[in-house]
Structures are given as C-alpha cells and as structure tokens.
Design an enzyme around this catalytic site. Structure first.
Site, PDB file in Angstrom:
ATOM      1  N   TYR A 123       0.818  -1.217   0.000  1.00 58.14           N
ATOM      2  CA  TYR A 123       0.000   0.000   0.000  1.00 58.14           C
ATOM      3  C   TYR A 123       0.850   1.264   0.000  1.00 58.14           C
ATOM      4  CZ  TYR A 123      -4.351  -2.544   0.411  1.00 58.14           C
ATOM      5  OH  TYR A 123      -5.423  -3.350   0.150  1.00 58.14           O
ATOM      6  N   GLU A 222       1.711 -29.216  18.480  1.00 64.15           N
ATOM      7  CA  GLU A 222       0.907 -28.895  17.297  1.00 64.15           C
ATOM      8  C   GLU A 222      -0.438 -28.249  17.623  1.00 64.15           C
ATOM      9  OE1 GLU A 222       0.367 -32.027  14.392  1.00 64.15           O
ATOM     10  OE2 GLU A 222      -1.378 -31.066  13.498  1.00 64.15           O
ATOM     11  N   ASP A 274       0.807 -34.506  15.684  1.00 61.45           N
ATOM     12  CA  ASP A 274      -0.002 -35.643  15.239  1.00 61.45           C
ATOM     13  C   ASP A 274       0.856 -36.605  14.441  1.00 61.45           C
ATOM     14  OD1 ASP A 274      -2.235 -34.489  16.366  1.00 61.45           O
ATOM     15  OD2 ASP A 274      -3.103 -33.813  14.466  1.00 61.45           O
TER      16      ASP A 274
END
Lengths: 394, 394
Positions: A123, A222, A274
C-alpha cells in the site's frame, strides 16, 4: 491429580542462562549498520553505472527448488549459487525502479526504527506514482528477491524491517523474555510462568528479544487443545520446560522464536505433533529444516536441533491409540516425502517410520491419548517418552 | 514519531474498575452447582422412567436457522421454542446412551475441576465400549445438543467444561487480567501493558477471569499487521484503550473475552476491520450478534454493544483509499446480507452502507491506510474517527 498441584514459583536463578543486554544492543546496531551499508552500496552502484552511461543491473540468488541443497552438516535447506540478473531496460524499468524503492523503504524503516508488513509495503507503493504495484503478488516477489539478496550476507527480512502479517504462537513456562522498548530502550521482563491459564503471544518479529531460563527443554506442540491442557496443569513446572503452541504449521516468527531461544540458551527442542504425513512432513519438517521454495530463509527460520518426540508410528502400536485410516492425500504426501524430500532421504530412521505408517495404513492424533484419560498425556505418555530421549526420531 | 514516544506506565488507579474476587468465586461455584444439579435431574428422570417401565426421553431445543430470531432488544440472535425429543428406542439406544455418557463426562469434569476439548471428548468415548463414537462429527452433534439444552438455563458449554480446540486472540493495553490458579485459587495478576512488543494470548476458556482497567474503549482489530503496529507504537497508551487482535473471524474464546470484559467493566467495543462484505457480514456481524446456525451460543458469545468504527464504504471516499474490485463472492455475500440477514434488515444505516459498497463495486483493506504513511492510521485516521463516535455504524 495431586501430582500436578504445585504452586507457580519463579525459575531458580542458580543455573539460569542469561544474555548480556549491552552485547545484544551492540549486535543489533551492527546488523542495522550492515543493512544500511548494503542498501547504500547497491544504490551507489546503480547510480555510478548511470553516470557512466552503462546499463545498471541488480543480481539476486535464484529462488526455486532447483537451486536448493540439503546440508547435512548445517542441518537445513540451503540456497545454491545460481543467480539471476535484472538489468535496466525499457522492459524492466518498472520492476527495477520498484526494487530500488523497496530497498529505499527498508532504509527508511531502519533509520526510523519502524517496520512494515508485506501488505503495508504494497500500500505504501500506491504513493510511488509510476512505480506503484498493481497487485500485492508483485510487491511480494520484489520483497522476496531483496530478502534472498540480503540473506547471502546473513541478514533476514526482519532485519530489513519487513515483518510478517501473521502473529506468532503462544508460549508458557519457565522462561523470562527480555524485550527492549523500541523508543526508550527500557527492557520489559516478561515472565512466562505468570500468565495464569493464558499465555505469552509471540510478536511478529523477535530479533530484539533475549531470554533468561533454567528450562531443560522446549516442547513444541501442534494443537491448541494439548497446549491448553499442559499449560492449565502447569506441566512446565513439573517437567522444567517451556511450552510453545505451533497451531499447525508454525509461522515465521514462531519458528524464529524457537530457534533463537534454543540457540541463545542452548536448550533442546522436542516436537510433539499428530502422527500423520501432514504432522511429520509439513509441520515437523518445516520446523526443523525449513521449506524447499523458501530455502533462503532456512538459515534463520528452521530449528535444525529439533527432535521428534512423538506421536510416532510405533506409539500407535505401543499405546494402542485410536486411529483413522490414511486418506489418499496422506498416502501421496508420505510417498512424496520418501521419494523426493532430501531431508527424509538423508535419515534412515524416518524412512522406516514412514514406511511403517504406510504399512499400517492409519494415522493418529496427539489427542488420541485421551482415550486413556484426559491427563494420560501428562501423567504417563510424556514422562515415559522423555526417559528415552535417545530414541527420538531425528 | 515524537507523539508516540511515551514510556509504559501502569493504569491510573483513580477510575479503575475492579471486580470483587470473592463474588466471582461464589458466582462460579453457584454455576457449577447448577450444572451438576441439571445433569443429576436429567439422569434421575431417565432412571425413574426406566423403573416405571416407561420409555425415557430427552428434550433438546432445535438448532437450525428456522428456529432463530433476531431480538432487537437483546441485540443478538436467539434460539426459538421448537424442541426435538429423543426417546429411547431400539434405533436410538446408542445416541441416547452417548448423550448420557457425555453428560456424565461433564459431571466428572466439573467435580474434578478439569476440562476437555471436543476432540478430547471424542477420544474419551473410545473407552465407552458400545457407546463409543465412530466419528468426531457424531460426538460434536451430541455435545451441541447438550449445549443447546443447558443454554436454556443460561449455562454455556464452557460451564460444562467443554472448551474449544482453538486459542483466543492476542491482547495488549490498559488492562489487568485476574486469573485464579485452578488448583490453589491464588490469583495471577496479568498486566497487559507489560508485554513489550508481544501480547497476552487469551486462554481457551475465560469464565474464571476478572478484570481491572481504566481504559475508555476496546478496539477489536481484524488483522495481525495492524494489531502489531498499534501495539508496537503503544497506541493503547495515547488512546487509553485495550487492543484485541481478532485474527479473522474471532474464535469463541476471543468473542467471550471481549463480551465479558465489556460487560464487567462497562466499556464500549469498537470494531476495526477491512471494508468488504467478509469483514462486515462475517467478522463484524459474528462478533456483534452471533451466527445463525449457532444461535444457542449467541447469548454468551456475541458482543451486542460492539459498534463499527471502520473501515466504512464512506472512508474509501473520504480517505481516497486504494481499492480492489469486488469479486463475485463479495457481491453475493453483500446481497445475501441485505436480503436474508435479520441483523442487516433491522438496521437502515447498514443497508445504506452495503448498497454504497455495491454501487462503488470496490473493497478496501484496513492496511490500505498505509498509502498515506505507515503510521497514518495512528496519527490521523483513528483520532479523527474517534472524535465522531456517534457516527459509528450500529
């Protein structure tokens, strides 16, 4: 539950690792000076070429998987020697100007002790007249090129004062973070044992931080659910550690925070994710060695000292965990890792583990341990695993 | 930059709003007692039906958009009077048993002062023999039903000790959070002015928290980038406020945190989000009135007192912001809001604003203000907007 009923106490000062603040300040000032010098040099070269009526150019490392190698010694993906040259021509005049303006913005930010996100920078360019970017992807590419260029001199994008749009993860445990005020230089001491059930949220940029800790390890977790359980039960107190919530694939600032903390204080990092190809080959691998198409970042953002505590494929058997079948995407990801990923190709134990997972055809989440009781993870699983650290996967 | 160079000081104690801790403890104990009583009553009814050889049943409010109304007076979506009855038959025996076991788990959690995430609860069920869930969607549905049932008595899922898997957002500013230790009851005082460039990360459940503050308003911010800018420049100091990072659509605990803080301390909430149909009709509307298909939650999780500071469609004109064209999905979302959303249908100024946005055919991000300078948002935009609070959209 009695075992977990311990009141918060301050980290013992006996073996506390501390950093000299004036050293840190001096190092940061040195880095800033080097950044400004590099920007000025690049601009001068262009300027003198123009005065000599020669075509000025800028040279950047090639950012692509083809220009990446896995360095077993360093422990992370490294960018190769291939370069691309951007010469000023009629066709490149816009991107050439944009690159110089972007480096100019960086210079301004360093001088004013300020910062900008990728989006801010995009921007800002809207006021650069003809050099403005039409899409953020264009300004991101220019920023990535500049980042790659400076990485050759060991300067990260954060050093250029371009910071990520996303936040970092949450931290709790035996750690004091020292954060100098950006205006006054006064140092704030943030005690991560004192957040109740909440936590310390890592800022977008962590270069200015230093640490005091007597923790024995960093546990990178996690899921938010497991982090909250360990935090609420003050697991960091009983296990003498620091908990960091990764919340999926860790953000830049989370990875950099863990790396810096582990480097500065010489404490090991254990990952607890996991047991599925995503947890192993995306979350853990990104944390440990970085990602292939951003190899120029790896030297700052990966954590080569990280080791894999669990959940391992063997844990699924040993702890009789509830599982889900591997989906097609899981199988594809695991096979890709075995076949194409230099990290897994370099580590036999990982090849065996992934092959075991494929053979079993199932995956298990870390929260699957809740089958045996909500606090089984605290009372049984983690203590048992931590007794056998030598067996953690590399 | 000089205007922003102010050192951190503690919130002034003069007008500080505080909460009596013993009151809070008593209220929490009362809620726990009510929760246990409701669970026991439900179990007793089933038990006595069985002894009478009658078919036991459980009655839940219907959770669907058809059973929702927007209460202008209350300011949030409310669940209607429609009920569904689950009678014990051969076909329903499994889900009936699961519902009772899930309520039993909640009773255990309240009694042991512990908690479980949705996923924890699912895995716990793996030890319930024939009553175990095969998929987490099944256990989530049962939990949602129980939650709706208890919501009728003003008890939230957090009261049942089922907590979300995700974390909350980040907080910085003129606020002290009081968080009693879950074991010892000792209260941790968390001073949100003292986190340097970092922040306080909201825990998964906030019911136990109380607050001390002299802030004049809460600023709820969509993007991490703007939050980091306001935090690093200590905007909360100059503007006497509390900054909360929503990080997109706010999580349950972030919404609950803002609501509780605003209610307890009687301070207004201003939302500062992107000017696009997603920012308006997803992020802001969800924060303010809740979401249609979870109306049973709205009484706890929405913030009906929130008002919309910006970025407004008119700001795009007034501040000559860089824009992007509205995508098809944006247009669809905006038209949906005008046609089907009871909240927007109830508020004329919003209809006008959305129609203006559609007419202009563009959207603008909050970071678009960076066109006028990275700190324009701090030095110009926010001060100007805050002088005209009466004009904030409802």
């Amino acid at each position: 539950m009695a075992a977990r009923k311990t009141a918060a106490k301050k980290p013992k000062s006996a073996k506390k690792k501390t950093v000299d603040l004036s050293d840190l300040k001096a190092r940061n000032a040195q880095m800033d000076a080097l950044t400004l010098e590099m920007i000025r040099e690049a601009a001068k070269r262009v300027h003198s070429d123009i005065l000599k009526h020669a075509k000025p150019d800028l040279t950047f490392p090639v950012r692509s998987l083809k220009n990446v190698s896995y360095s077993g010694k360093q422990g992370f993906f490294e960018i190769g020697k291939q370069k691309k040259v951007r010469t000023l021509t009629v066709n490149t005049v816009k991107s050439f100007a944009q690159t110089l303006r972007m480096m100019g913005l960086s210079k301004e930010l360093v001088e004013n002790n300020d910062f900008a996100t990728k989006r801010d920078a995009y921007y800002q360019s809207k006021n650069w007249d003809e050099a403005r970017f039409d899409e953020q992807t264009e300004s991101d590419t220019v920023m990535d090129d500049i980042e790659a260029l400076f990485s050759v001199r060991n300067l990260s994008r954060e050093q250029l004062r371009f910071i990520p749009d996303e936040h970092g993860g949450a931290v709790a445990g035996r750690l004091i973070v020292l954060d100098p005020d950006r205006d006054t230089g006064e140092v704030e001491r943030i005690d991560c044992t004192r957040f109740g059930s909440g936590a310390y949220s890592i800022p977008s940029t962590v270069e200015q931080l230093s640490f005091e800790t007597d923790a024995k390890f960093i546990l990178a977790i996690e899921t938010g659910g497991v982090f909250q359980r360990l935090q609420s039960h003050k697991y960091w107190q009983t296990a003498d550690c620091i908990l960091v919530s990764l919340a999926g694939v860790p953000t830049r600032s989370t990875r950099r925070f863990i790396r810096k903390l582990s480097d500065d204080c010489k404490i090991p990092v254990y990952a607890f994710v996991d047991c599925d190809p995503y947890g192993i080959s995306n979350i853990y691998r990104t944390l440990k060695v970085g990602s292939g198409n951003a190899a120029h970042l790896s030297q700052f953002f990966c954590v080569p000292q990280a080791r894999y505590l669990g959940v391992t494929p063997q844990d699924i058997v040993d702890y009789r965990l509830p599982t889900h079948p591997l989906a097609d995407v899981d199988i594809k990801r695991a096979k890709d890792a075995l076949k194409n990923d230099p990290f897994f190709k370099a580590h036999k134990p990982w090849q065996k583990a992934i092959e075991q997972l494929l053979k079993m055809g199932v995956r298990a989440e870390q929260q699957a341990l809740a089958k045996w009781g909500l606090n089984y993870v605290i009372d049984e699983y983690l203590p048992r695993k931590l007794e056998q650290r030598a067996q953690f996967l590399p």
